[in-house]
Design a protein around this motif. Structure first.
Motif, PDB file in Angstrom:
ATOM      1  N   UNK A 152       0.852  -1.181   0.000  1.00  0.00           N
ATOM      2  CA  UNK A 152       0.000   0.000   0.000  1.00  0.00           C
ATOM      3  C   UNK A 152       0.894   1.240   0.000  1.00  0.00           C
ATOM      4  N   UNK A 153       0.485   2.266  -0.735  1.00  0.00           N
ATOM      5  CA  UNK A 153       1.134   3.557  -0.574  1.00  0.00           C
ATOM      6  C   UNK A 153       0.679   4.141   0.767  1.00  0.00           C
ATOM      7  N   UNK A 154       1.532   4.946   1.381  1.00  0.00           N
ATOM      8  CA  UNK A 154       1.217   5.546   2.680  1.00  0.00           C
ATOM      9  C   UNK A 154       1.437   7.050   2.613  1.00  0.00           C
ATOM     10  N   UNK A 155       0.476   7.811   3.128  1.00  0.00           N
ATOM     11  CA  UNK A 155       0.651   9.258   3.300  1.00  0.00           C
ATOM     12  C   UNK A 155       0.574   9.529   4.802  1.00  0.00           C
ATOM     13  N   UNK A 156       1.618  10.159   5.338  1.00  0.00           N
ATOM     14  CA  UNK A 156       1.689  10.359   6.785  1.00  0.00           C
ATOM     15  C   UNK A 156       2.189  11.760   7.120  1.00  0.00           C
ATOM     16  N   UNK A 157       1.999  12.128   8.393  1.00  0.00           N
ATOM     17  CA  UNK A 157       2.491  13.406   8.897  1.00  0.00           C
ATOM     18  C   UNK A 157       3.508  13.144   9.996  1.00  0.00           C
ATOM     19  N   UNK A 168       9.875  11.205   0.313  1.00  0.00           N
ATOM     20  CA  UNK A 168       9.307  10.008  -0.307  1.00  0.00           C
ATOM     21  C   UNK A 168      10.279   8.843  -0.159  1.00  0.00           C
ATOM     22  N   UNK A 169       9.803   7.762   0.439  1.00  0.00           N
ATOM     23  CA  UNK A 169      10.539   6.494   0.467  1.00  0.00           C
ATOM     24  C   UNK A 169       9.769   5.518  -0.418  1.00  0.00           C
ATOM     25  N   UNK A 174       7.638  -1.027  -5.301  1.00  0.00           N
ATOM     26  CA  UNK A 174       7.146   0.157  -5.999  1.00  0.00           C
ATOM     27  C   UNK A 174       6.109   0.945  -5.237  1.00  0.00           C
ATOM     28  N   UNK A 175       5.926   0.652  -3.947  1.00  0.00           N
ATOM     29  CA  UNK A 175       4.964   1.394  -3.136  1.00  0.00           C
ATOM     30  C   UNK A 175       5.710   2.444  -2.309  1.00  0.00           C
ATOM     31  N   UNK A 176       5.121   3.643  -2.246  1.00  0.00           N
ATOM     32  CA  UNK A 176       5.812   4.792  -1.649  1.00  0.00           C
ATOM     33  C   UNK A 176       5.159   5.259  -0.360  1.00  0.00           C
ATOM     34  N   UNK A 177       5.989   5.766   0.546  1.00  0.00           N
ATOM     35  CA  UNK A 177       5.544   6.425   1.771  1.00  0.00           C
ATOM     36  C   UNK A 177       5.838   7.909   1.611  1.00  0.00           C
TER      37      UNK A 177
END
Length: 214
Positions: A152-157, A168-169, A174-177
């Motif tokens: 899953x891609x992850x968007x975090x604070x 961006x990691x 191929x999934x990015x944080x």
């Protein structure tokens, strides 16, 4: 979707909570939000058990006492009901305040981890920051997203990487944080990530009204 920490991070925490709540904006609960939820629950428990010691978390913080006094029961119940992650299956993306523990399935992640995780020793032991660490990783630790392996891609604070640029990691699958906290409360920018099906996400930013910290 707000990534949490609506409180403690600006001049009008109560106003932020009520702005988000009354407009039906989704939010994931952050660790600072959770502090007030926990304190409220302890205070309610003490009201029914007056012979026990009062919770002391706010005792030495006039600013936090003021916030606590300004939050209504509706506000606090709303924060308590806020999830710690929101899955956007259409974009194969999950929104979270802090992040995820590597090696643990997404549906088994502890709530506390999703609100607090930052650095780790050996991919499993929390590496806590001290006041003098200046948000740099404790020696011998790594950031959780460096070892993230899920699909899953992850968007975090939660963690401020820079006062302007997001972090961006991308893992081997191929999934990015995406770390999008650009330190608005420290004089940086308030950042939003607009998701796109093709992966070409757009970044929207507003300059902070706070003076930039050195």
């Amino acid at each position: 979707i707000s990534l949490g920490d609506l409180v403690d991070r600006g001049p009008d925490s109560v106003g932020v909570v009520q702005f988000i709540r009354t407009r039906g904006i989704e939010v994931v609960r952050g660790n600072h939000d959770d502090r007030y939820v926990q304190y409220h629950q302890k205070a309610m428990w003490h009201a029914n058990n007056p012979n026990n010691a009062k919770p002391s978390w706010l005792r030495h913080s006039p600013d936090r006492r003021k916030i606590m006094e300004g939050l209504t029961k509706v506000d606090l119940d709303w924060l308590a009901a806020a999830p710690t992650s929101i899955y956007l299956e259409h974009y194969r993306t999950v929104a979270v305040h802090a992040g995820f523990m590597p090696g643990i399935p997404m549906d088994q992640q502890p709530e506390n981890t999703k609100m607090h995780i930052r650095f780790l020793f050996d991919r499993s032991k929390p590496a806590y920051l001290n006041r003098n660490d200046d948000f740099n990783p404790p020696k011998g630790s790594s950031f959780w997203a460096e070892d993230y392996e899920d699909n899953w891609h992850v968007v975090y604070g939660h963690h401020v990487w820079d006062l302007e640029f997001i972090k961006i990691h991308t893992n081997a699958h191929g999934f990015s944080c995406y770390g999008i906290d650009t330190g608005c409360c420290f004089g940086g920018k308030l950042t939003a990530l607009e998701l796109s099906e093709d992966g070409h996400h757009k970044i929207h930013q507003v300059d902070s009204r706070q003076p930039k910290e050195d």
